[in-house]
Design a protein around this motif. Structure first.
Motif, PDB file in Angstrom:
ATOM      1  N   ASP A 181      -1.317  -0.819 -10.588  1.00  0.00           N
ATOM      2  CA  ASP A 181      -0.708   0.336  -9.932  1.00  0.00           C
ATOM      3  C   ASP A 181      -1.025   1.583 -10.771  1.00  0.00           C
ATOM      4  O   ASP A 181      -0.659   1.658 -11.949  1.00  0.00           O
TER       5      ASP A 181
ATOM      6  N   MET B 131      -4.663  -3.536  -2.979  1.00  0.00           N
ATOM      7  CA  MET B 131      -3.683  -2.528  -3.375  1.00  0.00           C
ATOM      8  C   MET B 131      -2.325  -2.778  -2.730  1.00  0.00           C
ATOM      9  O   MET B 131      -1.284  -2.639  -3.375  1.00  0.00           O
TER      10      MET B 131
ATOM     11  N   LYS C  24      -0.008   5.291  -3.950  1.00  0.00           N
ATOM     12  CA  LYS C  24      -1.311   4.685  -4.230  1.00  0.00           C
ATOM     13  C   LYS C  24      -2.362   5.392  -3.375  1.00  0.00           C
ATOM     14  O   LYS C  24      -2.141   5.629  -2.187  1.00  0.00           O
TER      15      LYS C  24
END
Length: 351
Positions: A304, A297, A262
């Protein structure tokens, strides 16, 4: 075709993005079957592809010119990314710009990592043709493995449920280091690790003080680490957070994308055209926004985007970069020949 890849002060710059760019160039040329040398005393080459800016670099250009060899300058640096880095960098920046322009002007062709850095070079008044070619990414190197991830977590003695946010970069204000530490203060439940190093004497006292002692307990500055530990960090951390204010590309962002990680970055022009907020990464502007996004997140409160991010990394693979470098080399050697790949590279980027 044989290329002289010249890189002055290779050991000094090995830890930087420019150092990794040279490694990628060597790999790319090998994959394309293009012969190259790193020895400036080897006169049996067709093109000089120069990456650095010292006095020796200038003499290598002069020597190539005397032999009638075409010169490609890889413009990794700009005035903008020199600012807010070393001690005195802001005062020296205008002089650095003049020096860079004096070198870049000597090239038959320029290569620079992004359309953004190309626009900066054009704003300097440079009229050389400029090809925006990514520094590329070694996709295989950043594939996750249990061994790498274990090496990372064991090195830092991380608990199984410990949430970790990482960044990779030199200790520069420009990289957003002050913001990284300030945000970490407000999120004590997470561990923040900043990988990277730079000689302490070369950076301003306030940055030096923060790195050495004036940071919260949940922030770690382990220095420069390579191999399984950093590759495991890219894959195993909960988030890659890169709050840099200025880049010519940001190889570390590509490394994170290639690791299926991420990614959270600052919304700055260099990413326009290849990163897009809420499409292959997340972007913020302020520390308050970053704090909210980090929490969202890490807790999976937002979609995602790692699969989309990996696709972006794939488009900048070393193999693709090899094809693009080859196209520029062919154009420099034979500018009148049909070269569709070169034409595609030079086509203005869509906004």
């Amino acid at each position: 075709m044989k290329v002289l890849l010249y890189f002055e002060s290779e050991k000094l710059l090995a830890k930087s993005g420019i150092g990794r760019a040279l490694d990628h160039q060597k790999r790319a040329l090998t994959e394309m079957g293009i012969d190259y040398t790193l020895d400036p005393n080897d006169q049996d080459y067709d093109i000089l592809h120069i990456n650095t800016y010292g006095l020796k670099s200038r003499s290598v250009i002069k020597k190539a010119r005397k032999m009638g060899k075409p010169v490609i300058y890889h413009a990794h640096s700009t005035e903008e990314d020199f600012r807010n880095s070393f001690v005195g960098s802001n005062q020296l920046a205008p002089f650095v710009k003049r020096y860079l322009v004096s070198l870049y002007q000597q090239a038959d062709h320029l290569i620079t990592p992004t359309p953004y850095s190309k626009s900066l070079l054009e704003s300097y008044g440079l009229t050389n043709p400029i090809a925006p070619i990514s520094n590329g990414i070694d996709l295989a190197k950043y594939q996750a493995t249990p061994a790498k991830e274990a090496a990372f977590r064991n090195f830092f003695h991380l608990k199984p449920d410990q949430k970790v946010i990482i960044c990779v970069g030199l200790f520069f204000k420009r990289k957003g280091l002050l913001d990284f530490v300030e945000i970490a203060k407000g999120l004590p439940e997470y561990t923040f690790i900043w990988f990277g190093d730079v000689p302490m004497y070369s950076i301003p006292a306030n940055i030096r003080r923060i790195v050495k002692q004036d940071h919260p307990d949940n922030v770690i500055f382990p220095g420069y680490i390579k191999g399984d530990i950093i590759e495991g960090a890219y894959a195993n951390a909960d988030l890659f957070f890169f709050p840099s204010y200025e880049e010519t590309e940001g190889i570390v962002v590509l490394e994170a994308l290639a690791s299926h990680q991420k990614v959270l970055v600052r919304d700055i022009p260099v990413y326009h055209g290849w990163l897009a907020d809420q499409q292959n990464c997340y972007m913020g502007h302020t520390n308050a926004e970053f704090s909210q996004l980090i929490q969202a997140m890490v807790t999976n409160a937002v979609p995602d985007l790692t699969a989309q991010g990996y696709q972006t990394a794939q488009s900048k693979s070393i193999t693709e970069i090899g094809h693009e470098l080859q196209a520029v080399y062919q154009h420099v050697l034979a500018p009148d020949q049909l070269n569709p790949k070169y034409d595609a590279i030079m086509r203005p980027a869509k906004r």
